[in-house]
Design an enzyme around this catalytic site. Structure first.
Site, PDB file in Angstrom:
ATOM      1  N   SER A  97       0.852  -1.174   0.000  1.00  0.00           N
ATOM      2  CA  SER A  97       0.000   0.000   0.000  1.00  0.00           C
ATOM      3  C   SER A  97       0.895   1.233   0.000  1.00  0.00           C
ATOM      4  O   SER A  97       2.117   1.134  -0.137  1.00  0.00           O
ATOM      5  CB  SER A  97      -0.910  -0.027   1.234  1.00  0.00           C
ATOM      6  OG  SER A  97      -1.793   1.056   1.222  1.00  0.00           O
ATOM      7  N   LEU A  98       0.313   2.411   0.164  1.00  0.00           N
ATOM      8  CA  LEU A  98       1.082   3.649   0.263  1.00  0.00           C
ATOM      9  C   LEU A  98       0.685   4.376   1.540  1.00  0.00           C
ATOM     10  O   LEU A  98      -0.480   4.368   1.941  1.00  0.00           O
ATOM     11  CB  LEU A  98       0.804   4.567  -0.936  1.00  0.00           C
ATOM     12  CG  LEU A  98       1.423   4.205  -2.277  1.00  0.00           C
ATOM     13  CD1 LEU A  98       0.791   5.034  -3.388  1.00  0.00           C
ATOM     14  CD2 LEU A  98       2.930   4.418  -2.252  1.00  0.00           C
ATOM     15  N   LYS A 130      -4.016   9.177  -8.463  1.00  0.00           N
ATOM     16  CA  LYS A 130      -4.316   7.998  -7.651  1.00  0.00           C
ATOM     17  C   LYS A 130      -5.730   7.549  -8.021  1.00  0.00           C
ATOM     18  O   LYS A 130      -6.723   8.079  -7.516  1.00  0.00           O
ATOM     19  CB  LYS A 130      -4.223   8.313  -6.160  1.00  0.00           C
ATOM     20  CG  LYS A 130      -4.416   7.093  -5.261  1.00  0.00           C
ATOM     21  CD  LYS A 130      -4.251   7.472  -3.790  1.00  0.00           C
ATOM     22  CE  LYS A 130      -4.372   6.235  -2.903  1.00  0.00           C
ATOM     23  NZ  LYS A 130      -5.714   5.633  -2.983  1.00  0.00           N
ATOM     24  N   ARG A 151      -4.801  -7.569  -5.797  1.00  0.00           N
ATOM     25  CA  ARG A 151      -3.768  -7.357  -4.783  1.00  0.00           C
ATOM     26  C   ARG A 151      -4.041  -8.182  -3.544  1.00  0.00           C
ATOM     27  O   ARG A 151      -3.118  -8.693  -2.902  1.00  0.00           O
ATOM     28  CB  ARG A 151      -3.680  -5.869  -4.409  1.00  0.00           C
ATOM     29  CG  ARG A 151      -2.567  -5.594  -3.391  1.00  0.00           C
ATOM     30  CD  ARG A 151      -2.470  -4.128  -3.017  1.00  0.00           C
ATOM     31  NE  ARG A 151      -3.648  -3.672  -2.287  1.00  0.00           N
ATOM     32  CZ  ARG A 151      -3.760  -2.455  -1.774  1.00  0.00           C
ATOM     33  NH1 ARG A 151      -2.792  -1.567  -1.954  1.00  0.00           N
ATOM     34  NH2 ARG A 151      -4.842  -2.110  -1.109  1.00  0.00           N
ATOM     35  N   GLU A 185      -4.381  -0.432 -11.980  1.00  0.00           N
ATOM     36  CA  GLU A 185      -5.658  -0.260 -11.309  1.00  0.00           C
ATOM     37  C   GLU A 185      -6.806  -0.606 -12.252  1.00  0.00           C
ATOM     38  O   GLU A 185      -6.829  -0.160 -13.412  1.00  0.00           O
ATOM     39  CB  GLU A 185      -5.805   1.202 -10.854  1.00  0.00           C
ATOM     40  CG  GLU A 185      -6.803   1.413  -9.763  1.00  0.00           C
ATOM     41  CD  GLU A 185      -6.203   1.188  -8.377  1.00  0.00           C
ATOM     42  OE1 GLU A 185      -6.935   1.386  -7.399  1.00  0.00           O
ATOM     43  OE2 GLU A 185      -5.011   0.805  -8.271  1.00  0.00           O
ATOM     44  N   LYS A 326      -3.782  12.526  -0.284  1.00  0.00           N
ATOM     45  CA  LYS A 326      -5.227  12.274  -0.343  1.00  0.00           C
ATOM     46  C   LYS A 326      -5.992  13.594  -0.409  1.00  0.00           C
ATOM     47  O   LYS A 326      -5.795  14.482   0.409  1.00  0.00           O
ATOM     48  CB  LYS A 326      -5.684  11.467   0.880  1.00  0.00           C
ATOM     49  CG  LYS A 326      -5.097  10.071   0.974  1.00  0.00           C
ATOM     50  CD  LYS A 326      -5.654   9.140  -0.092  1.00  0.00           C
ATOM     51  CE  LYS A 326      -7.095   8.765   0.189  1.00  0.00           C
ATOM     52  NZ  LYS A 326      -7.285   7.896   1.361  1.00  0.00           N
ATOM     53  N   CYS A 420     -47.448  20.079 -12.673  1.00  0.00           N
ATOM     54  CA  CYS A 420     -46.330  20.993 -12.430  1.00  0.00           C
ATOM     55  C   CYS A 420     -46.494  21.638 -11.057  1.00  0.00           C
ATOM     56  O   CYS A 420     -47.519  22.268 -10.778  1.00  0.00           O
ATOM     57  CB  CYS A 420     -46.266  22.065 -13.510  1.00  0.00           C
ATOM     58  SG  CYS A 420     -45.007  23.331 -13.182  1.00  0.00           S
ATOM     59  N   CYS A 436     -42.467  21.013 -17.536  1.00  0.00           N
ATOM     60  CA  CYS A 436     -43.810  21.575 -17.605  1.00  0.00           C
ATOM     61  C   CYS A 436     -44.168  21.815 -19.063  1.00  0.00           C
ATOM     62  O   CYS A 436     -43.341  22.301 -19.849  1.00  0.00           O
ATOM     63  CB  CYS A 436     -43.867  22.883 -16.817  1.00  0.00           C
ATOM     64  SG  CYS A 436     -45.461  23.737 -16.943  1.00  0.00           S
ATOM     65  N   CYS A 442     -43.722  28.849 -18.074  1.00  0.00           N
ATOM     66  CA  CYS A 442     -44.027  28.506 -16.677  1.00  0.00           C
ATOM     67  C   CYS A 442     -43.148  29.305 -15.724  1.00  0.00           C
ATOM     68  O   CYS A 442     -43.594  29.726 -14.666  1.00  0.00           O
ATOM     69  CB  CYS A 442     -43.829  27.009 -16.454  1.00  0.00           C
ATOM     70  SG  CYS A 442     -43.970  26.474 -14.738  1.00  0.00           S
TER      71      CYS A 442
END
Length: 707
Positions: A97-98, A130, A151, A185, A326, A420, A436, A442
């Site tokens: 993982s990171l 990512k 994975r 990925e 992130k 409506c 409508c 309208c």
């Protein structure tokens, strides 16, 4: 509508440095168990029991607890092992993982720590998206795919070779007969996600909660239909022979072999020579995350040199030479408090979700679109449900699905309107978006208020009360009728005397000179706003060019895709009579300075043009004297520039006024030229007055000071 007095949710604390440790061993162990349950659901695609932000916050508390009580640290803690479920395939090398960074300070701390590990500064980094998907390893022998595995827990994964045929970007045979393992990925693009949901619904299933769970579940499932998915390679190594010297070179070689790679995505792969460049690249990608065509939850930063990676090494769960920055999560879970029905300016009727406030993508979200009534009924989202809310970049928040396991017993399906809600008229249900039958008629009062507002035609003195009286007396039926009004007619209205009536007639007449961008904005065409209307006006130059444009011409405008282009063409055809009547009354239908106009407009000589004639990229932060935020951006384009909301190394100029935010600090770090807001106002005034000497003086002073 349900009362919304709920206090907005603050952002979960996801940084271990600021997280609160657990006070006892039992709570610590229970938290680990919760992360394991959440990870199992996340990695199998069986559904989310916890959103990313809450998961990261829980891991942060676990890490903080282990720092405070190292004797409690468990071997199955998420800080010690890769999250996920094992399988029958053993990986040749662990799929790690990171570690995560959540702000610029932690990113710079990681880089400094890497420099210390190496004993020298890193000379090259890579920055790439990512992707929010499922990591896999693909093994090739003599250029042919022989195995595809997930994975899993990093040591072992599941064999999903049979699903490889579904993955766009993963070739079954390479361009060269090499032995290689490629890691990447599996994910869903926006187009994959839409198509996959249509297939799911057509076969009686529930829509995917989000693209990530859709990809994870579909990669394992054996269904009667094929769900489209995509693959993107982010690394690989030859099973024999010399390896590339850099990560960027390895990605380039994978592209030659036939793989889709991070470098080939709309996000791209950037090689940076310093941490400052890394920060700028990360910031730039963050501002574009909603425009990429696929979901990302952050940016991956790596040391580019293979020698640096080898020397830095790795821990039991993560490499030391790479980190994940992130972004604030663009998908969260919250309670659906109510479903209300809104009628737009053009008569479009839309269901809207009222939400328990939650922070998504860095902002507090209290409502979200439910798209259309057919989609709402298929998804079967109900008041009281725990729902998934998605907001990527500047995209309008949307509900992607409900967590059905948490549905309360009293929840009932939503009943769509039969008439409506605004005028009581019939509803046209022939299209996905109900409307409508009276269409724009309208919402005529709302359209007129929008047409006359400051950011549109800016007709001073023509407020809602006067407009309502004009409509009630049938003196005005659409915007063109405003230009037929005279002082005598207006003076007959309640509380409007001769002087005020004459001033109002003059204000209406003055609005005829507004640029095309204002006129187009004022028309209130669905899916176009102020910023996009300015781009449209500059692209086409004249209303005649807009009226003559086909859908394929519209997609050449920055920010307009095929679906939006078709919708715009249809609506423009519908309001063509109104446009013609406005033109007949002398309303301006050209955009000054548009590159589409003849060279006599001297667009290339506008003050905010580069030497090659292209527009400078300008960011306005803080207030400019005498201008609103929208007028400031409009002024940038009037002066020949291109307005932007974020500072990067591609920014030519930052206008800094009172109340400037963090962008003012970013320009100093990146060395971008700064212009005080007062000087920008002087430049605009000089340009409007045709004082070329004053214009040249301001530009010369600004850029000479910057060196």
């Amino acid at each position: 509508m349900t009362d919304q007095t709920t206090t907005p949710a603050a952002a979960p604390v996801v940084d271990p440095a600021h997280a609160q440790p657990f006070s006892n061993l039992e709570d610590y162990r229970a938290a680990i168990e919760r992360t394991q349950q959440a990870a199992a659901a996340y990695y199998t695609g069986s559904g989310l029991v916890m959103d990313d932000a809450d998961y990261d916050a829980l891991v942060a508390r676990i890490a903080a607890t282990e720092a405070a009580h190292p004797q409690w640290q468990a071997t199955d803690s998420p800080t010690q092992v890769v999250a996920g479920l094992g399988g029958d395939v053993e990986h040749r090398a662990p799929m790690l993982s990171l570690d995560n960074c959540f702000d610029e300070d932690s990113l710079r701390t990681w880089a400094a720590r890497l420099d210390n590990t190496l004993g020298r500064p890193v000379t090259a980094y890579t920055v790439e998206p990512k992707l929010d998907g499922l990591a896999v390893a693909a093994t090739y022998r003599a250029g042919r795919l022989v195995q595809l595995a997930t994975r899993g827990n990093g040591r072992t994964g599941e064999n999903v070779t049979g699903q490889a045929r579904l993955l766009t970007g993963l070739p079954l045979r390479l361009s060269e007969p090499v032995d290689i393992e490629v890691r990447g990925e599996v994910y869903m693009t926006d187009a994959d996600y839409d198509a996959g949901n249509e297939l799911r619904l057509a076969h009686g299933g529930q829509p995917f909660a989000n693209p990530r769970s859709g990809a994870a579940g579909s990669l394992r499932a054996q269904r009667a239909y094929d769900v489209p998915m995509s693959f993107c390679a982010y690394g690989g190594y030859l099973l024999s022979g010399p390896q590339p010297d850099t990560h960027s070179a390895a990605i380039a070689s994978l592209g030659v072999l036939g793989f889709a790679t991070t470098a080939a995505t709309t996000a791209g792969l950037v090689v940076c020579g310093s941490v400052d460049e890394v920060v700028a690249a990360v910031t730039n990608l963050g501002t574009r995350r909603g425009e990429l065509g696929f979901a990302i939850d952050g940016v991956v930063v790596k040391a580019d040199l293979a020698a640096d990676q080898a020397q830095a090494g790795e821990s039991s769960r993560a490499p030391r030479w790479g980190t994940a920055f992130k972004f604030p999560p663009d998908t969260r879970m919250t309670e659906l408090l109510d479903i209300v029905v809104q009628v737009g300016r053009t008569g479009v009727i839309t269901p809207v979700a009222v939400l328990k406030p939650v922070q998504v993508g860095g902002v507090i979200v209290k409502s979200a679109t439910l798209h259309n009534f057919d989609d709402l009924q298929r998804r079967d989202v109900r008041v009281g449900d725990t729902v998934f809310v998605r907001r990527a970049g500047e995209v309008i928040p949307e509900i992607t699905g409900a967590h059905l396991e948490d549905r309360p017993a009293h929840a009932v399906p939503f009943t769509p309107p039969t008439a409506c809600p605004r005028c009581g008229g019939d509803i046209d249900r022939s299209q996905k978006r109900w409307r409508c039958d009276r269409g724009r008629a309208c919402g005529q009062a709302e359209l007129l208020r929008y047409f006359t507002s400051r950011d549109c035609m800016d007709i001073e003195g023509l407020g809602p009360k006067i407009l309502d009286m004009l409509v009630e007396r049938s003196l005005v039926t659409d915007a063109a009728d405003l230009y037929d009004l005279d002082a005598v007619t207006l003076a007959s209205l309640d509380r409007l005397g001769d002087v005020s009536a004459s001033s109002l007639v003059a204000a209406i007449a003055a609005s005829k000179t507004r640029p095309l961008s204002r006129v187009f904005t004022a028309l209130g065409i669905e899916m176009t706003g102020r910023s996009l209307s300015r781009r449209i006006a500059r692209h086409f130059g004249t209303m005649d060019a807009i009226l003559a444009a086909a859908a394929e011409d519209w997609v050449r405008v920055d920010g307009i895709g095929t679906g939006r282009a078709t919708s715009i063409v249809v609506e423009i055809a519908e309001i063509r009579p109104l446009i013609d009547r406005l033109a007949e009354r002398g309303v301006n239908m050209t955009e000054p300075g548009s590159p589409a106009l003849s060279t006599s407009d001297r667009a290339s000589e506008l003050p905010l043009r580069r030497a090659d004639g292209s527009p400078m990229t300008v960011v306005v932060t803080g207030s400019v004297p005498g201008l609103s935020r929208n007028e400031s951006n409009e002024a940038v384009e009037t002066l020949g520039g291109k307005s932007s909301g974020s500072v990067s190394r591609k920014t030519d100029l930052v206008v800094v006024g009172e109340g400037a935010g963090s962008k003012a600090d970013e320009d100093a770090e990146l060395g971008v030229t700064v212009m005080p807001a007062e000087r920008f106002a002087e430049l605009l005034a000089a340009h409007r007055n045709g004082d070329q000497a004053a214009v040249d003086a301001v530009i010369s002073q600004t850029f000479a000071a910057a060196g």
